[in-house]
Design a protein around this motif. Structure first.
Motif, PDB file in Angstrom:
ATOM      1  N   SER A 152     -79.311  -0.467  23.655  1.00 57.92           N
ATOM      2  CA  SER A 152     -79.046  -0.247  22.228  1.00 57.92           C
ATOM      3  C   SER A 152     -79.369  -1.504  21.439  1.00 57.92           C
ATOM      4  N   LEU A 153     -79.755  -1.328  20.200  1.00 58.26           N
ATOM      5  CA  LEU A 153     -79.801  -2.423  19.232  1.00 58.26           C
ATOM      6  C   LEU A 153     -78.825  -2.093  18.096  1.00 58.26           C
ATOM      7  N   ARG A 154     -79.165  -1.034  17.332  1.00 57.02           N
ATOM      8  CA  ARG A 154     -78.396  -0.668  16.134  1.00 57.02           C
ATOM      9  C   ARG A 154     -76.948  -0.298  16.458  1.00 57.02           C
ATOM     10  N   THR A 155     -76.765   0.559  17.447  1.00 48.98           N
ATOM     11  CA  THR A 155     -75.422   1.068  17.721  1.00 48.98           C
ATOM     12  C   THR A 155     -74.498  -0.065  18.135  1.00 48.98           C
ATOM     13  N   HIS A 213     -75.411  12.537  18.825  1.00 47.41           N
ATOM     14  CA  HIS A 213     -75.363  11.163  18.308  1.00 47.41           C
ATOM     15  C   HIS A 213     -74.720  11.227  16.918  1.00 47.41           C
ATOM     16  N   LEU A 240     -84.764   5.232  14.494  1.00 48.87           N
ATOM     17  CA  LEU A 240     -85.192   4.002  15.189  1.00 48.87           C
ATOM     18  C   LEU A 240     -84.501   3.901  16.556  1.00 48.87           C
ATOM     19  N   ARG A 262     -71.541   4.872  25.120  1.00 45.31           N
ATOM     20  CA  ARG A 262     -72.934   5.342  25.036  1.00 45.31           C
ATOM     21  C   ARG A 262     -73.389   5.731  26.429  1.00 45.31           C
TER      22      ARG A 262
HETATM   23  N1   CP Z   1     -80.575   4.719  16.355  1.00 44.19           N
HETATM   24  C1   CP Z   1     -79.927   4.118  17.380  1.00 44.19           C
HETATM   25  O1   CP Z   1     -78.942   4.641  17.924  1.00 44.19           O
HETATM   26  O2   CP Z   1     -80.445   2.908  17.714  1.00 44.19           O
HETATM   27  P1   CP Z   1     -80.102   2.113  19.077  1.00 44.19           P
HETATM   28  O3   CP Z   1     -80.531   3.020  20.215  1.00 44.19           O
HETATM   29  O4   CP Z   1     -80.906   0.848  19.000  1.00 44.19           O
HETATM   30  O5   CP Z   1     -78.633   1.874  19.121  1.00 44.19           O
END
Ligand code: CP
Length: 312
Positions: free
Chosen positions: A47-50, A147, A270, A110
Protein backbone atom coordinates in the motif's frame (compact mmCIF):
# COMPACT_ATOMS: atom_id res chain seq x y z
CA UNK A 1 -20.93 1.57 14.48
CA UNK A 2 -19.14 -1.65 15.48
CA UNK A 3 -17.10 -2.28 12.29
CA UNK A 4 -16.52 -0.54 8.94
CA UNK A 5 -16.39 -3.45 6.51
CA UNK A 6 -18.51 -2.15 3.62
CA UNK A 7 -19.76 1.18 2.24
CA UNK A 8 -23.19 -0.09 3.32
CA UNK A 9 -22.06 0.32 6.95
CA UNK A 10 -22.48 4.08 6.39
CA UNK A 11 -25.90 5.04 7.80
CA UNK A 12 -26.23 8.17 5.64
CA UNK A 13 -23.75 8.66 2.79
CA UNK A 14 -24.73 12.33 2.12
CA UNK A 15 -24.37 13.20 5.81
CA UNK A 16 -20.96 11.49 6.12
CA UNK A 17 -19.72 13.17 2.92
CA UNK A 18 -20.82 16.59 4.22
CA UNK A 19 -19.15 15.94 7.56
CA UNK A 20 -15.93 14.78 5.86
CA UNK A 21 -15.84 17.96 3.76
CA UNK A 22 -16.28 20.01 6.96
CA UNK A 23 -13.47 18.03 8.65
CA UNK A 24 -11.25 18.87 5.70
CA UNK A 25 -11.49 22.58 6.55
CA UNK A 26 -10.13 21.91 10.05
CA UNK A 27 -8.59 18.41 10.21
CA UNK A 28 -7.48 18.80 13.83
CA UNK A 29 -10.91 19.81 15.17
CA UNK A 30 -11.39 16.43 16.90
CA UNK A 31 -7.79 16.04 18.02
CA UNK A 32 -8.83 15.25 21.61
CA UNK A 33 -11.24 12.46 20.58
CA UNK A 34 -8.55 9.83 20.05
CA UNK A 35 -6.28 10.79 22.95
CA UNK A 36 -5.14 7.64 24.73
CA UNK A 37 -6.53 5.44 21.94
CA UNK A 38 -4.47 3.28 19.58
CA UNK A 39 -5.15 1.93 16.08
CA UNK A 40 -3.29 -1.09 14.75
CA UNK A 41 -2.95 -1.27 10.95
CA UNK A 42 -2.26 -4.79 9.65
CA UNK A 43 -1.13 -5.07 6.04
CA UNK A 44 -1.22 -8.46 4.34
CA UNK A 45 -0.55 -6.61 1.02
CA UNK A 46 1.31 -3.54 -0.25
CA UNK A 47 0.00 0.00 0.00
CA UNK A 48 0.93 3.64 -0.39
CA UNK A 49 -2.27 5.71 -0.02
CA UNK A 50 -4.14 3.49 2.42
CA UNK A 51 -1.21 3.15 4.76
CA UNK A 52 -0.28 6.83 4.92
CA UNK A 53 -3.78 8.34 4.74
CA UNK A 54 -5.14 6.06 7.48
CA UNK A 55 -2.16 6.91 9.70
CA UNK A 56 -2.67 10.61 8.95
CA UNK A 57 -6.38 10.37 9.77
CA UNK A 58 -5.67 8.62 13.07
CA UNK A 59 -3.02 11.21 13.97
CA UNK A 60 -5.45 14.04 13.13
CA UNK A 61 -7.79 12.47 15.70
CA UNK A 62 -5.02 12.30 18.31
CA UNK A 63 -4.63 8.50 18.15
CA UNK A 64 -1.43 6.48 18.47
CA UNK A 65 -0.71 4.29 15.42
CA UNK A 66 0.96 0.88 15.17
CA UNK A 67 1.62 -0.57 11.71
CA UNK A 68 2.60 -4.16 10.91
CA UNK A 69 3.33 -5.67 7.51
CA UNK A 70 1.63 -8.88 8.55
CA UNK A 71 1.98 -10.50 5.12
CA UNK A 72 5.79 -10.45 5.28
CA UNK A 73 6.50 -10.18 9.02
CA UNK A 74 3.65 -11.98 10.82
CA UNK A 75 3.08 -15.66 11.44
CA UNK A 76 1.10 -17.44 8.72
CA UNK A 77 -2.43 -17.65 10.07
CA UNK A 78 -4.86 -20.56 10.07
CA UNK A 79 -8.53 -19.72 9.48
CA UNK A 80 -10.24 -23.15 9.39
CA UNK A 81 -11.84 -24.55 12.51
CA UNK A 82 -10.61 -27.90 13.76
CA UNK A 83 -7.53 -28.04 11.51
CA UNK A 84 -4.59 -30.15 12.60
CA UNK A 85 -2.00 -27.43 12.20
CA UNK A 86 0.93 -29.63 11.19
CA UNK A 87 1.52 -27.88 7.83
CA UNK A 88 2.38 -24.27 6.92
CA UNK A 89 0.24 -22.27 9.34
CA UNK A 90 1.67 -21.24 12.71
CA UNK A 91 -1.08 -19.36 14.54
CA UNK A 92 -4.88 -19.48 14.48
CA UNK A 93 -6.95 -16.38 13.74
CA UNK A 94 -8.79 -17.03 17.03
CA UNK A 95 -5.68 -16.29 19.09
CA UNK A 96 -4.19 -13.68 16.74
CA UNK A 97 -7.32 -11.49 16.63
CA UNK A 98 -7.85 -11.69 20.39
CA UNK A 99 -4.19 -10.90 21.09
CA UNK A 100 -4.10 -7.92 18.70
CA UNK A 101 -7.29 -6.60 20.32
CA UNK A 102 -5.44 -6.25 23.64
CA UNK A 103 -2.93 -3.85 22.10
CA UNK A 104 -5.32 -1.42 20.42
CA UNK A 105 -8.80 0.13 20.38
CA UNK A 106 -9.34 -0.29 16.62
CA UNK A 107 -7.77 -2.75 14.17
CA UNK A 108 -7.63 -2.09 10.42
CA UNK A 109 -6.93 -4.85 7.92
CA UNK A 110 -5.75 -4.99 4.31
CA UNK A 111 -6.01 -8.46 2.75
CA UNK A 112 -6.56 -8.74 -1.00
CA UNK A 113 -8.24 -11.48 -3.01
CA UNK A 114 -5.82 -14.18 -4.09
CA UNK A 115 -7.92 -14.74 -7.25
CA UNK A 116 -7.41 -18.51 -7.20
CA UNK A 117 -10.58 -19.68 -5.45
CA UNK A 118 -13.72 -17.53 -5.75
CA UNK A 119 -15.52 -19.11 -2.80
CA UNK A 120 -12.51 -18.66 -0.55
CA UNK A 121 -12.04 -15.02 -1.60
CA UNK A 122 -15.75 -14.31 -1.12
CA UNK A 123 -15.61 -15.83 2.37
CA UNK A 124 -13.19 -12.99 3.26
CA UNK A 125 -11.45 -15.21 5.79
CA UNK A 126 -8.97 -12.59 7.02
CA UNK A 127 -11.43 -9.69 7.40
CA UNK A 128 -14.31 -11.76 8.72
CA UNK A 129 -11.94 -13.72 10.95
CA UNK A 130 -10.81 -10.51 12.62
CA UNK A 131 -14.39 -9.18 12.76
CA UNK A 132 -15.51 -12.43 14.39
CA UNK A 133 -12.75 -12.86 16.97
CA UNK A 134 -11.46 -9.33 17.66
CA UNK A 135 -12.94 -7.59 20.67
CA UNK A 136 -12.38 -4.14 19.09
CA UNK A 137 -13.89 -2.52 15.96
CA UNK A 138 -12.45 -3.63 12.62
CA UNK A 139 -11.91 -1.35 9.60
CA UNK A 140 -11.59 -2.70 6.07
CA UNK A 141 -8.55 -1.18 4.32
CA UNK A 142 -9.31 -3.30 1.18
CA UNK A 143 -10.39 -6.87 1.38
CA UNK A 144 -10.99 -9.53 -1.27
CA UNK A 145 -14.27 -8.03 -2.42
CA UNK A 146 -14.48 -4.45 -1.13
CA UNK A 147 -12.54 -1.22 -0.68
CA UNK A 148 -14.98 0.96 1.24
CA UNK A 149 -12.48 3.63 2.36
CA UNK A 150 -11.72 4.26 -1.32
CA UNK A 151 -15.42 4.38 -2.22
CA UNK A 152 -16.11 6.89 0.55
CA UNK A 153 -13.20 9.05 -0.67
CA UNK A 154 -14.64 8.82 -4.18
CA UNK A 155 -18.06 9.94 -2.91
CA UNK A 156 -16.38 12.95 -1.26
CA UNK A 157 -14.57 13.77 -4.52
CA UNK A 158 -17.77 13.46 -6.58
CA UNK A 159 -19.55 15.81 -4.18
CA UNK A 160 -16.74 18.37 -4.38
CA UNK A 161 -16.57 18.44 -8.19
CA UNK A 162 -20.17 17.78 -9.21
CA UNK A 163 -22.25 20.70 -10.44
CA UNK A 164 -25.38 18.80 -11.57
CA UNK A 165 -28.46 17.29 -9.90
CA UNK A 166 -28.14 14.09 -11.91
CA UNK A 167 -24.56 13.78 -13.26
CA UNK A 168 -23.60 11.01 -15.66
CA UNK A 169 -20.95 8.82 -14.02
CA UNK A 170 -19.32 6.02 -16.02
CA UNK A 171 -17.26 3.18 -14.55
CA UNK A 172 -15.06 1.94 -17.39
CA UNK A 173 -12.93 -1.19 -17.43
CA UNK A 174 -9.40 -0.67 -18.81
CA UNK A 175 -6.66 -3.10 -19.82
CA UNK A 176 -3.89 -4.21 -17.44
CA UNK A 177 -1.17 -6.85 -17.81
CA UNK A 178 -1.87 -8.43 -14.41
CA UNK A 179 -4.98 -10.04 -12.94
CA UNK A 180 -6.45 -7.52 -10.50
CA UNK A 181 -9.19 -8.01 -7.88
CA UNK A 182 -12.76 -6.64 -8.07
CA UNK A 183 -12.74 -4.81 -4.73
CA UNK A 184 -12.43 -1.20 -5.94
CA UNK A 185 -15.00 -1.64 -8.71
CA UNK A 186 -17.42 -3.47 -6.37
CA UNK A 187 -17.33 -0.74 -3.72
CA UNK A 188 -17.56 2.03 -6.32
CA UNK A 189 -20.71 0.37 -7.72
CA UNK A 190 -22.19 -0.05 -4.23
CA UNK A 191 -21.44 3.60 -3.47
CA UNK A 192 -22.97 4.80 -6.76
CA UNK A 193 -26.16 2.88 -5.95
CA UNK A 194 -26.49 5.24 -2.96
CA UNK A 195 -26.13 8.36 -5.19
CA UNK A 196 -28.45 10.42 -7.39
CA UNK A 197 -26.72 9.87 -10.73
CA UNK A 198 -27.06 8.41 -14.20
CA UNK A 199 -24.60 5.58 -13.56
CA UNK A 200 -23.32 3.36 -16.36
CA UNK A 201 -20.80 0.50 -16.20
CA UNK A 202 -18.87 -0.35 -19.36
CA UNK A 203 -16.56 -3.31 -19.96
CA UNK A 204 -15.84 -5.91 -22.63
CA UNK A 205 -18.03 -9.03 -22.59
CA UNK A 206 -16.64 -11.54 -20.12
CA UNK A 207 -15.75 -8.87 -17.55
CA UNK A 208 -19.17 -8.72 -15.83
CA UNK A 209 -18.79 -8.01 -12.12
CA UNK A 210 -20.73 -9.99 -9.51
CA UNK A 211 -24.37 -9.59 -10.61
CA UNK A 212 -25.48 -9.40 -6.95
CA UNK A 213 -23.52 -6.15 -6.75
CA UNK A 214 -24.41 -4.70 -10.18
CA UNK A 215 -28.11 -5.63 -9.89
CA UNK A 216 -30.16 -2.65 -11.15
CA UNK A 217 -27.17 -0.93 -12.84
CA UNK A 218 -26.97 -0.04 -16.55
CA UNK A 219 -24.27 -2.11 -18.29
CA UNK A 220 -23.13 -1.05 -21.79
CA UNK A 221 -20.54 -3.09 -23.67
CA UNK A 222 -19.91 -0.30 -26.20
CA UNK A 223 -17.44 1.99 -24.40
CA UNK A 224 -17.94 4.85 -26.89
CA UNK A 225 -21.69 4.85 -26.34
CA UNK A 226 -21.27 4.59 -22.56
CA UNK A 227 -18.97 7.63 -22.49
CA UNK A 228 -21.35 9.92 -24.40
CA UNK A 229 -22.07 13.09 -22.35
CA UNK A 230 -20.28 11.70 -19.28
CA UNK A 231 -19.53 14.12 -16.44
CA UNK A 232 -17.22 11.74 -14.54
CA UNK A 233 -15.33 8.72 -15.88
CA UNK A 234 -13.96 6.29 -13.27
CA UNK A 235 -11.45 3.93 -14.87
CA UNK A 236 -10.38 0.65 -13.32
CA UNK A 237 -9.14 -2.72 -14.40
CA UNK A 238 -10.46 -5.93 -12.92
CA UNK A 239 -9.97 -9.56 -13.90
CA UNK A 240 -12.81 -11.76 -15.09
CA UNK A 241 -15.34 -12.71 -12.40
CA UNK A 242 -17.01 -15.55 -14.34
CA UNK A 243 -13.67 -17.08 -15.39
CA UNK A 244 -12.46 -16.18 -11.96
CA UNK A 245 -9.20 -14.22 -11.79
CA UNK A 246 -8.35 -14.63 -15.48
CA UNK A 247 -7.10 -11.89 -17.83
CA UNK A 248 -9.26 -12.55 -20.89
CA UNK A 249 -7.95 -9.71 -23.04
CA UNK A 250 -5.60 -6.74 -22.84
CA UNK A 251 -7.33 -4.81 -25.60
CA UNK A 252 -5.53 -1.44 -25.71
CA UNK A 253 -8.54 0.09 -27.45
CA UNK A 254 -10.15 0.22 -23.97
CA UNK A 255 -7.36 2.48 -22.59
CA UNK A 256 -8.74 5.89 -21.55
CA UNK A 257 -7.59 8.74 -23.79
CA UNK A 258 -8.17 12.47 -23.78
CA UNK A 259 -10.21 12.13 -26.97
CA UNK A 260 -12.55 9.58 -25.34
CA UNK A 261 -12.78 11.55 -22.10
CA UNK A 262 -14.17 14.66 -23.82
CA UNK A 263 -15.14 17.17 -21.14
CA UNK A 264 -15.56 14.63 -18.33
CA UNK A 265 -13.55 14.54 -15.11
CA UNK A 266 -11.22 11.55 -14.84
CA UNK A 267 -11.10 9.39 -11.71
CA UNK A 268 -8.91 6.43 -10.69
CA UNK A 269 -8.06 5.06 -7.24
CA UNK A 270 -4.29 4.77 -8.01
CA UNK A 271 -1.78 3.25 -8.42
CA UNK A 272 -2.21 3.46 -12.19
CA UNK A 273 -0.09 2.25 -15.10
CA UNK A 274 0.43 5.15 -17.50
CA UNK A 275 -0.25 4.51 -21.19
CA UNK A 276 -1.74 1.10 -20.39
CA UNK A 277 -4.81 2.03 -18.33
CA UNK A 278 -4.86 5.74 -19.24
CA UNK A 279 -2.73 7.93 -21.44
CA UNK A 280 -0.35 10.59 -20.09
CA UNK A 281 -2.43 13.45 -21.52
CA UNK A 282 -5.34 12.56 -19.21
CA UNK A 283 -3.30 12.20 -16.02
CA UNK A 284 -1.28 15.34 -16.80
CA UNK A 285 -4.37 17.37 -17.72
CA UNK A 286 -6.58 19.45 -15.47
CA UNK A 287 -9.58 17.09 -15.79
CA UNK A 288 -7.81 14.46 -13.71
CA UNK A 289 -9.07 14.17 -10.10
CA UNK A 290 -6.73 11.36 -9.04
CA UNK A 291 -4.64 13.44 -6.64
CA UNK A 292 -7.81 14.92 -5.08
CA UNK A 293 -9.15 11.39 -4.62
CA UNK A 294 -5.93 10.36 -2.88
CA UNK A 295 -6.15 13.43 -0.62
CA UNK A 296 -9.73 12.50 0.27
CA UNK A 297 -8.54 9.12 1.50
CA UNK A 298 -7.41 10.91 4.67
CA UNK A 299 -10.86 12.36 5.24
CA UNK A 300 -12.75 9.17 4.41
CA UNK A 301 -10.59 7.34 7.00
CA UNK A 302 -10.97 10.21 9.45
CA UNK A 303 -14.77 10.26 9.31
CA UNK A 304 -14.87 6.47 9.75
CA UNK A 305 -12.47 6.55 12.73
CA UNK A 306 -14.33 9.51 14.21
CA UNK A 307 -17.64 7.58 14.11
CA UNK A 308 -15.96 4.54 15.68
CA UNK A 309 -14.29 6.57 18.43
CA UNK A 310 -17.60 8.29 19.22
CA UNK A 311 -19.19 4.85 19.65
CA UNK A 312 -16.53 3.38 21.96
N1 CP B 1 -6.03 3.32 -3.76
C1 CP B 1 -5.33 2.63 -2.83
O1 CP B 1 -5.90 1.89 -2.00
O2 CP B 1 -3.99 2.83 -2.89
P1 CP B 1 -2.89 1.91 -2.14
O3 CP B 1 -3.07 0.51 -2.69
O4 CP B 1 -1.57 2.52 -2.50
O5 CP B 1 -3.18 1.94 -0.68
Amino acid sequence: MKHYLSINDVDSLPAWVEEAITLKQNPLQDNALGKGKTICLLFFNNSLRTRLSTQKAAMNLGMEVMVMNFGSEGWILEYEDGTIMDQGTSEHIKEAARVVSQYCNVVAIRAFAKLKDKAKDEAEEVLTGFAKYASVPVVNMESSTAHPLQALADAITLKEFNTKINPKVVLSWAPHPKALPHAVANSFVEMMKLQNANFVITHPEGYELNSEITKGCTIEHDQKRALENADFVYVKNWSSYSEYGKVLKQDSSWMMTQAKLGGAKFMHCLPVRRNVVVEDAVLDGDQSLVVHQANNRTFSAQIVLKKILESL
